[in-house]
Design a protein around this motif. Structure first.
Motif, mmCIF file in Angstrom:
data_model
loop_
_atom_site.group_PDB
_atom_site.id
_atom_site.type_symbol
_atom_site.label_atom_id
_atom_site.label_comp_id
_atom_site.label_asym_id
_atom_site.label_seq_id
_atom_site.Cartn_x
_atom_site.Cartn_y
_atom_site.Cartn_z
ATOM 1 N N SER A 1 14.380 18.016 -0.207
ATOM 2 C CA SER A 1 14.748 16.600 -0.150
ATOM 3 C C SER A 1 14.237 15.964 1.134
ATOM 4 O O SER A 1 13.681 14.863 1.111
ATOM 5 C CB SER A 1 16.272 16.449 -0.257
ATOM 6 N N ALA A 2 14.422 16.651 2.253
ATOM 7 C CA ALA A 2 13.934 16.133 3.534
ATOM 8 C C ALA A 2 12.421 15.990 3.527
ATOM 9 O O ALA A 2 11.873 14.980 4.004
ATOM 10 C CB ALA A 2 14.384 17.044 4.674
ATOM 11 N N SER A 3 11.735 16.973 2.987
ATOM 12 C CA SER A 3 10.278 16.925 2.910
ATOM 13 C C SER A 3 9.811 15.746 2.046
ATOM 14 O O SER A 3 8.869 15.035 2.407
ATOM 15 C CB SER A 3 9.756 18.245 2.349
ATOM 16 N N SER A 4 10.474 15.542 0.916
ATOM 17 C CA SER A 4 10.098 14.428 0.047
ATOM 18 C C SER A 4 10.387 13.086 0.696
ATOM 19 O O SER A 4 9.597 12.149 0.572
ATOM 20 C CB SER A 4 10.820 14.536 -1.303
ATOM 21 N N LEU A 5 11.510 12.989 1.403
ATOM 22 C CA LEU A 5 11.817 11.737 2.118
ATOM 23 C C LEU A 5 10.746 11.442 3.166
ATOM 24 O O LEU A 5 10.288 10.304 3.295
ATOM 25 C CB LEU A 5 13.193 11.820 2.777
ATOM 26 N N ARG A 6 10.342 12.457 3.881
ATOM 27 C CA ARG A 6 9.301 12.268 4.899
ATOM 28 C C ARG A 6 7.977 11.867 4.247
ATOM 29 O O ARG A 6 7.271 10.983 4.727
ATOM 30 C CB ARG A 6 9.129 13.546 5.709
ATOM 31 N N ARG A 7 7.647 12.506 3.153
ATOM 32 C CA ARG A 7 6.408 12.204 2.434
ATOM 33 C C ARG A 7 6.412 10.767 1.911
ATOM 34 O O ARG A 7 5.415 10.057 1.979
ATOM 35 C CB ARG A 7 6.249 13.183 1.284
ATOM 36 N N LEU A 8 7.549 10.348 1.366
ATOM 37 C CA LEU A 8 7.652 9.007 0.791
ATOM 38 C C LEU A 8 7.656 7.915 1.845
ATOM 39 O O LEU A 8 7.075 6.849 1.646
ATOM 40 C CB LEU A 8 8.933 8.886 -0.044
ATOM 41 N N THR A 9 8.364 8.147 2.946
ATOM 42 C CA THR A 9 8.645 7.069 3.897
ATOM 43 C C THR A 9 7.917 7.197 5.227
ATOM 44 O O THR A 9 7.909 6.251 6.009
ATOM 45 C CB THR A 9 10.145 7.025 4.204
ATOM 46 N N ASN A 10 7.384 8.368 5.494
ATOM 47 C CA ASN A 10 6.775 8.659 6.796
ATOM 48 C C ASN A 10 7.813 8.584 7.921
ATOM 49 O O ASN A 10 7.482 8.322 9.065
ATOM 50 C CB ASN A 10 5.586 7.737 7.083
ATOM 51 N N ASN A 11 9.081 8.795 7.578
ATOM 52 C CA ASN A 11 10.172 8.870 8.551
ATOM 53 C C ASN A 11 10.738 10.279 8.537
ATOM 54 O O ASN A 11 10.650 10.979 7.536
ATOM 55 C CB ASN A 11 11.295 7.877 8.203
ATOM 56 N N PHE A 12 11.367 10.653 9.637
ATOM 57 C CA PHE A 12 11.902 12.007 9.764
ATOM 58 C C PHE A 12 13.336 11.992 10.284
ATOM 59 O O PHE A 12 14.197 12.689 9.774
ATOM 60 C CB PHE A 12 10.987 12.819 10.681
ATOM 61 N N PHE A 13 13.583 11.241 11.317
ATOM 62 C CA PHE A 13 14.903 11.090 11.941
ATOM 63 C C PHE A 13 15.480 12.402 12.466
ATOM 64 O O PHE A 13 16.677 12.525 12.661
ATOM 65 C CB PHE A 13 15.905 10.414 10.999
#
Length: 142
Positions: free
Chosen positions: A85-97
């Motif tokens: 999920s974290a990897s997909s969020l980063r891929r989609l948004t270019n955010n990491f937090f």
């Protein structure tokens, strides 16, 4: 899909040392053909191997509408689901937090709250533009 989910990973040893899942490639193939709505519902499936594969596929598809579901999976009981999920969020948004799937619960919850805040303040307003952009890229790739 329910039978594969219930079966779990079903690892086999290859060359005596490496364990390879016998079900993962089949689950991934099924989900790669699933409609977007059906895929998004699978991110909440009762089986970790299905949730993980669904989260990965959502990231590959560029589905910004799936971001809230992926944010919710950041506190999944399964490490692999959290990481996907974290990897997909980063891929989609270019955010990491600073999210760490292996991090302590308090840290994960704090970053999950940051993701929710970002979605409410910025992400949701960019959703339509990102979906159009993803559709253009998909058409060019065909």
């Amino acid at each position: 899909l329910p039978a594969l989910g219930a079966a779990g990973e079903q690892p086999v040893r290859v060359h005596g040392a490496v364990a390879v899942s016998t079900t993962e490639p089949v689950v991934e193939a099924i989900l790669s053909e699933a409609a977007d709505d059906a895929l998004e519902s699978q991110v909440r499936a009762p089986w970790p191997n299905v949730r993980r594969a669904a989260a990965e596929e959502l990231g590959r598809r560029g589905r910004w509408g799936a971001i809230p579901s992926l944010i919710e999976r950041l506190d999944d009981a399964d490490l692999g689901v959290r990481a996907a999920s974290a990897s997909s969020l980063r891929r989609l948004t270019n955010n990491f937090f600073g999210y760490q799937a292996r991090g302590r619960l308090a840290q994960r919850k704090a970053v999950q709250a940051r993701w929710r805040s970002w979605w409410t303040q910025e992400g949701r307003s960019n959703e339509r533009e990102q979906e159009r952009h993803s559709a253009r890229i998909a058409r060019l790739a065909r």
